[in-house]
Design a protein around this motif. Structure first.
Motif, PDB file in Angstrom:
ATOM      1  N   ILE A   1       0.848  -1.194   0.000  1.00 20.26           N
ATOM      2  CA  ILE A   1       0.000   0.000   0.000  1.00 20.26           C
ATOM      3  C   ILE A   1       0.881   1.240   0.000  1.00 20.26           C
ATOM      4  N   GLU A   2       0.272   2.361  -0.285  1.00 22.90           N
ATOM      5  CA  GLU A   2       0.942   3.661  -0.164  1.00 22.90           C
ATOM      6  C   GLU A   2       0.391   4.292   1.111  1.00 22.90           C
ATOM      7  N   LEU A   3       1.263   4.644   2.043  1.00 21.91           N
ATOM      8  CA  LEU A   3       0.821   5.167   3.334  1.00 21.91           C
ATOM      9  C   LEU A   3       0.275   6.589   3.208  1.00 21.91           C
ATOM     10  N   ASP A   4      -0.852   6.830   3.875  1.00 23.19           N
ATOM     11  CA  ASP A   4      -1.370   8.188   3.984  1.00 23.19           C
ATOM     12  C   ASP A   4      -0.993   8.725   5.368  1.00 23.19           C
ATOM     13  N   ASP A   5      -1.383   9.954   5.659  1.00 26.32           N
ATOM     14  CA  ASP A   5      -0.999  10.582   6.918  1.00 26.32           C
ATOM     15  C   ASP A   5      -1.523   9.822   8.139  1.00 26.32           C
ATOM     16  N   VAL A   6      -2.719   9.271   8.045  1.00 24.96           N
ATOM     17  CA  VAL A   6      -3.299   8.536   9.172  1.00 24.96           C
ATOM     18  C   VAL A   6      -2.457   7.301   9.488  1.00 24.96           C
ATOM     19  N   ALA A   7      -2.028   6.592   8.461  1.00 20.89           N
ATOM     20  CA  ALA A   7      -1.205   5.401   8.665  1.00 20.89           C
ATOM     21  C   ALA A   7       0.164   5.772   9.228  1.00 20.89           C
TER      22      ALA A   7
ATOM     23  N   VAL B   1       0.828   8.377  11.127  1.00 22.16           N
ATOM     24  CA  VAL B   1       0.610   8.738  12.536  1.00 22.16           C
ATOM     25  C   VAL B   1       0.479   7.468  13.388  1.00 22.16           C
ATOM     26  N   ALA B   2      -0.178   6.448  12.862  1.00 23.03           N
ATOM     27  CA  ALA B   2      -0.318   5.184  13.589  1.00 23.03           C
ATOM     28  C   ALA B   2       1.049   4.543  13.825  1.00 23.03           C
TER      29      ALA B   2
ATOM     30  N   TYR C   1       6.100  14.541  15.120  1.00 23.41           N
ATOM     31  CA  TYR C   1       5.315  14.141  13.946  1.00 23.41           C
ATOM     32  C   TYR C   1       3.867  13.806  14.277  1.00 23.41           C
ATOM     33  N   LEU C   2       3.487  13.912  15.539  1.00 19.88           N
ATOM     34  CA  LEU C   2       2.101  13.655  15.918  1.00 19.88           C
ATOM     35  C   LEU C   2       1.301  14.950  15.879  1.00 19.88           C
ATOM     36  N   PRO C   3       0.033  14.861  15.513  1.00 24.68           N
ATOM     37  CA  PRO C   3      -0.811  16.063  15.582  1.00 24.68           C
ATOM     38  C   PRO C   3      -1.029  16.443  17.047  1.00 24.68           C
ATOM     39  N   ALA C   4      -1.515  17.643  17.273  1.00 29.80           N
ATOM     40  CA  ALA C   4      -1.778  18.100  18.633  1.00 29.80           C
ATOM     41  C   ALA C   4      -2.747  17.135  19.317  1.00 29.80           C
ATOM     42  N   ARG C   5      -2.438  16.776  20.548  1.00 29.18           N
ATOM     43  CA  ARG C   5      -3.265  15.831  21.302  1.00 29.18           C
ATOM     44  C   ARG C   5      -4.451  16.528  21.941  1.00 29.18           C
ATOM     45  N   MET C   6      -5.521  15.772  22.084  1.00 25.85           N
ATOM     46  CA  MET C   6      -6.723  16.289  22.733  1.00 25.85           C
ATOM     47  C   MET C   6      -6.527  16.258  24.249  1.00 25.85           C
TER      48      MET C   6
ATOM     49  N   LEU D   1     -10.821   9.064  16.729  1.00 27.05           N
ATOM     50  CA  LEU D   1      -9.796   9.754  17.519  1.00 27.05           C
ATOM     51  C   LEU D   1      -8.376   9.244  17.292  1.00 27.05           C
ATOM     52  N   ALA D   2      -8.188   8.334  16.351  1.00 27.33           N
ATOM     53  CA  ALA D   2      -6.853   7.779  16.117  1.00 27.33           C
ATOM     54  C   ALA D   2      -5.851   8.883  15.802  1.00 27.33           C
TER      55      ALA D   2
END
Length: 148
Positions: free
Chosen positions: A42-48, A50-51, A89-94, A129-130
């Motif tokens: 697969i080609e990784l997207d931003d969600v993958a 971040v995981a 590299y992680l988005p801002a956390r809740m 929320l991932a």
């Protein structure tokens, strides 16, 4: 610019700056990303991405705990430095309040009644929320919401 491209650019910057610790961590991340792409074709997207970063940070936390328990502060410090690079590299956390509010909204939306619905709720919460929240914190919020 995608997160994957940003990581590649950061690697080039670290190479130019001769920042070997940062470079090593970024290469480790790129290696994990490439492995996932090859394994799953697969080609990784931003969600993958971040995981993957989340998974590597969890590994670092576990390693830090083990090294500190074994009185190996030098190795714990190295893991902490790697974790600091990865956290960028992680988005801002809740916040805890935001997580609780989101979980309660999802529980109400699904009509979940008790602990038996934990799997159904966690599936929906994980999808929404991932990467935005610590999943340990999310799990605790789901348990609290279903217990009441």
């Amino acid at each position: 610019m995608s997160l994957k491209e940003q990581i590649t650019e950061d690697m080039k910057t670290a190479m130019r700056a001769k920042d070997s610790e940062r470079l090593g961590t970024i290469r480790l991340l790129l290696s994990a990303m490439k492995q996932k792409e090859v394994d799953e074709r697969i080609e990784l997207d931003d969600v993958a991405v971040v995981a993957i970063v989340d998974k590597l940070i969890k590994q670092r936390k576990d390693s830090i705990a083990a090294f500190e328990q074994a009185a190996r502060q030098d190795l714990a410090d190295k893991e902490k430095a790697e974790m600091a690079v990865l956290l960028a590299y992680l988005p801002a956390r809740m916040s805890a309040e935001e997580v609780t509010a989101a979980v309660q909204a999802i529980v109400a939306e699904l009509g979940a009644k008790g602990p038996g619905d934990m799997g159904k709720v966690m599936g929906a919460v994980k999808a929404q929320l991932a990467g935005k929240a610590d999943m340990g914190q999310v799990s605790a919020a789901v348990k609290a919401a279903l217990a009441s």
